[in-house]
Motif scaffolding. Structure first.
Motif, PDB file in Angstrom:
ATOM      1  N   TYR A  42     -50.250  18.642  15.453  1.00 37.30           N
ATOM      2  CA  TYR A  42     -49.350  18.921  14.335  1.00 37.30           C
ATOM      3  C   TYR A  42     -49.978  18.496  13.015  1.00 37.30           C
ATOM      4  O   TYR A  42     -50.036  19.296  12.064  1.00 37.30           O
ATOM      5  CB  TYR A  42     -48.014  18.194  14.527  1.00 37.30           C
ATOM      6  CG  TYR A  42     -47.041  18.459  13.389  1.00 37.30           C
ATOM      7  CD1 TYR A  42     -46.348  19.663  13.316  1.00 37.30           C
ATOM      8  CD2 TYR A  42     -46.830  17.517  12.384  1.00 37.30           C
ATOM      9  CE1 TYR A  42     -45.467  19.922  12.271  1.00 37.30           C
ATOM     10  CE2 TYR A  42     -45.949  17.769  11.337  1.00 37.30           C
ATOM     11  CZ  TYR A  42     -45.268  18.964  11.285  1.00 37.30           C
ATOM     12  OH  TYR A  42     -44.413  19.229  10.255  1.00 37.30           O
ATOM     13  N   ASP A  43     -50.439  17.271  12.938  1.00 40.29           N
ATOM     14  CA  ASP A  43     -51.046  16.808  11.687  1.00 40.29           C
ATOM     15  C   ASP A  43     -52.272  17.634  11.330  1.00 40.29           C
ATOM     16  O   ASP A  43     -52.491  17.970  10.156  1.00 40.29           O
ATOM     17  CB  ASP A  43     -51.427  15.326  11.811  1.00 40.29           C
ATOM     18  CG  ASP A  43     -50.265  14.400  11.452  1.00 40.29           C
ATOM     19  OD1 ASP A  43     -49.127  14.885  11.392  1.00 40.29           O
ATOM     20  OD2 ASP A  43     -50.498  13.196  11.242  1.00 40.29           O
ATOM     21  N   GLN A  44     -53.082  17.984  12.344  1.00 39.80           N
ATOM     22  CA  GLN A  44     -54.276  18.794  12.096  1.00 39.80           C
ATOM     23  C   GLN A  44     -53.884  20.184  11.611  1.00 39.80           C
ATOM     24  O   GLN A  44     -54.507  20.731  10.690  1.00 39.80           O
ATOM     25  CB  GLN A  44     -55.112  18.890  13.373  1.00 39.80           C
ATOM     26  CG  GLN A  44     -56.515  19.455  13.172  1.00 39.80           C
ATOM     27  CD  GLN A  44     -57.457  18.479  12.485  1.00 39.80           C
ATOM     28  OE1 GLN A  44     -57.174  17.282  12.434  1.00 39.80           O
ATOM     29  NE2 GLN A  44     -58.558  18.966  11.956  1.00 39.80           N
ATOM     30  N   SER A  45     -52.840  20.761  12.214  1.00 40.06           N
ATOM     31  CA  SER A  45     -52.402  22.109  11.840  1.00 40.06           C
ATOM     32  C   SER A  45     -51.775  22.130  10.452  1.00 40.06           C
ATOM     33  O   SER A  45     -51.943  23.104   9.705  1.00 40.06           O
ATOM     34  CB  SER A  45     -51.396  22.643  12.873  1.00 40.06           C
ATOM     35  OG  SER A  45     -51.993  22.756  14.138  1.00 40.06           O
ATOM     36  N   VAL A  46     -51.050  21.065  10.091  1.00 38.83           N
ATOM     37  CA  VAL A  46     -50.487  20.975   8.746  1.00 38.83           C
ATOM     38  C   VAL A  46     -51.602  21.036   7.708  1.00 38.83           C
ATOM     39  O   VAL A  46     -51.512  21.784   6.716  1.00 38.83           O
ATOM     40  CB  VAL A  46     -49.663  19.676   8.582  1.00 38.83           C
ATOM     41  CG1 VAL A  46     -49.396  19.396   7.100  1.00 38.83           C
ATOM     42  CG2 VAL A  46     -48.343  19.786   9.321  1.00 38.83           C
ATOM     43  N   GLU A  47     -52.647  20.271   7.938  1.00 44.71           N
ATOM     44  CA  GLU A  47     -53.773  20.283   7.003  1.00 44.71           C
ATOM     45  C   GLU A  47     -54.415  21.661   6.933  1.00 44.71           C
ATOM     46  O   GLU A  47     -54.775  22.148   5.848  1.00 44.71           O
ATOM     47  CB  GLU A  47     -54.809  19.238   7.431  1.00 44.71           C
ATOM     48  CG  GLU A  47     -54.326  17.800   7.300  1.00 44.71           C
ATOM     49  CD  GLU A  47     -55.314  16.807   7.868  1.00 44.71           C
ATOM     50  OE1 GLU A  47     -56.460  17.217   8.178  1.00 44.71           O
ATOM     51  OE2 GLU A  47     -54.963  15.611   8.011  1.00 44.71           O
ATOM     52  N   PHE A  48     -54.544  22.325   8.095  1.00 42.95           N
ATOM     53  CA  PHE A  48     -55.184  23.644   8.126  1.00 42.95           C
ATOM     54  C   PHE A  48     -54.330  24.688   7.413  1.00 42.95           C
ATOM     55  O   PHE A  48     -54.814  25.410   6.532  1.00 42.95           O
ATOM     56  CB  PHE A  48     -55.437  24.074   9.571  1.00 42.95           C
ATOM     57  CG  PHE A  48     -55.944  25.486   9.706  1.00 42.95           C
ATOM     58  CD1 PHE A  48     -57.263  25.792   9.398  1.00 42.95           C
ATOM     59  CD2 PHE A  48     -55.102  26.506  10.116  1.00 42.95           C
ATOM     60  CE1 PHE A  48     -57.732  27.100   9.514  1.00 42.95           C
ATOM     61  CE2 PHE A  48     -55.557  27.816  10.235  1.00 42.95           C
ATOM     62  CZ  PHE A  48     -56.882  28.106   9.928  1.00 42.95           C
ATOM     63  N   PHE A  49     -53.055  24.797   7.791  1.00 45.50           N
ATOM     64  CA  PHE A  49     -52.186  25.824   7.206  1.00 45.50           C
ATOM     65  C   PHE A  49     -51.925  25.576   5.727  1.00 45.50           C
ATOM     66  O   PHE A  49     -51.848  26.527   4.940  1.00 45.50           O
ATOM     67  CB  PHE A  49     -50.857  25.888   7.964  1.00 45.50           C
ATOM     68  CG  PHE A  49     -50.959  26.502   9.331  1.00 45.50           C
ATOM     69  CD1 PHE A  49     -51.519  27.753   9.515  1.00 45.50           C
ATOM     70  CD2 PHE A  49     -50.504  25.824  10.448  1.00 45.50           C
ATOM     71  CE1 PHE A  49     -51.623  28.323  10.776  1.00 45.50           C
ATOM     72  CE2 PHE A  49     -50.596  26.372  11.711  1.00 45.50           C
ATOM     73  CZ  PHE A  49     -51.167  27.628  11.876  1.00 45.50           C
TER      74      PHE A  49
END
Length: 298
Positions: free
Chosen positions: A188-195
């Motif tokens: 989740y944290d990684q995807s937040v940064e990506f999106f």
């Protein structure tokens, strides 16, 4: 989407991640409980999702889908409060140590593993009560425990089997939680940064996208452990007082021998449908709670 990176001093900033995590998990559980009931019964060998649904409606009524809701809410009030709160505390500390820079994925994974272990240890008694309440109707009439609610279940388990039995199956529960939270929290944290940073999506789209990714990885990582955990927690002794499994390793080996690796993914479609939306709604509820608190200056 996350608590403020700048640490504040006081009681509220410390307890806020825990309260927010517990409330968001409880709200998500109220929506997901019927799917969770079907998932458990699939794992207990009651048939397909369609068969279980129609049979429950015919024989037990709509209320049967919410059997164990009190235990589910208690589980979220303990397990999710501990795991989401500790994860945010751990990641905030790690970010401080990293001079405010975003954490690499492996550090997020380690924080997720640790938070999962903490949450599962705290929430194991309520998880045991939930599994037993959901499985009760599948047992022969003479073996049913007839728990009326989560607190009655905890009282009966303590009285009949001893306090330590509240952590029966805690080993696989902790391992399963570590796998689930590694997939859920880190992704989740990684995807937040990506999106947000790489794709440039807005806040709402970022939360939905990141929570979807988080839900998928949570389900994919945790189902084999969830299967073993369920088998351990619902087992009954035979006429000679022997249990079918001596522990999680014995359950794993016997399952592999009897059904092969795919046996651990029994009920995967329903499990994925249950886990992913719960994860998604937990993050969405959490985001809305944080926005509401921010609007009130909390």
């Amino acid at each position: 989407m996350g608590d403020e990176k700048k640490p504040k001093v006081g009681v509220w900033p410390t307890v806020k991640p825990f309260i927010n995590g517990g409330v968001s998990g409880m709200l998500a559980t109220c929506v997901i409980q019927p799917i969770d009931m079907i998932k458990v019964r699939i794992q207990l060998g009651q048939g397909s999702a369609a068969h279980i649904t129609t049979t429950m409606l015919k024989n037990e009524g709509v209320a049967a889908f919410y059997k164990g809701l009190s235990a589910g809410l208690l589980r979220q009030a303990t397990y999710t409060t501990a795991r989401l709160g500790s994860f945010r505390i751990l990641t905030n500390k790690a970010i401080e140590a990293n001079d405010g820079k975003p954490l690499p994925l492996y550090q997020k994974a380690l924080c997720g593993l640790t938070a999962g272990a903490i949450g599962a240890t705290v929430g194991s008694p309520s998880d045991l009560a939930l599994i037993r309440m959901q499985a009760d109707a599948t047992l022969p009439a003479a073996q049913r425990r007839h728990y009326t609610n989560a607190f009655h279940a905890l009282y009966r388990i303590t009285k009949d089997e001893g306090v330590l039995s509240l952590w029966k199956g805690a080993g696989p529960t902790v391992v399963r939680a570590m796998a689930l939270n590694m997939g859920m929290l880190a992704s989740y944290d990684q995807s937040v940064e990506f999106f947000r940073d790489s794709v440039g999506l807005g806040e709402a789209a970022t939360v939905v996208g990141a929570s979807s990714v988080s839900g998928f990885f949570a389900a994919a990582c945790s189902l084999p452990f969830d299967y073993v955990k369920t088998q351990i927690q619902k087992m009954q002794p035979d006429a000679e007082g022997k249990y079918p499994y001596t522990g999680s390793l014995d359950c794993t080996l016997k399952t592999l021998k009897a059904g092969g690796p795919l046996k651990f993914y029994s009920g995967f479609p329903v499990y994925c449908v249950r886990i992913a939306p719960h994860v998604m709604m937990t993050w969405i509820f959490l985001n809305q709670i944080q926005k509401l608190e921010k609007s009130y200056g909390l």
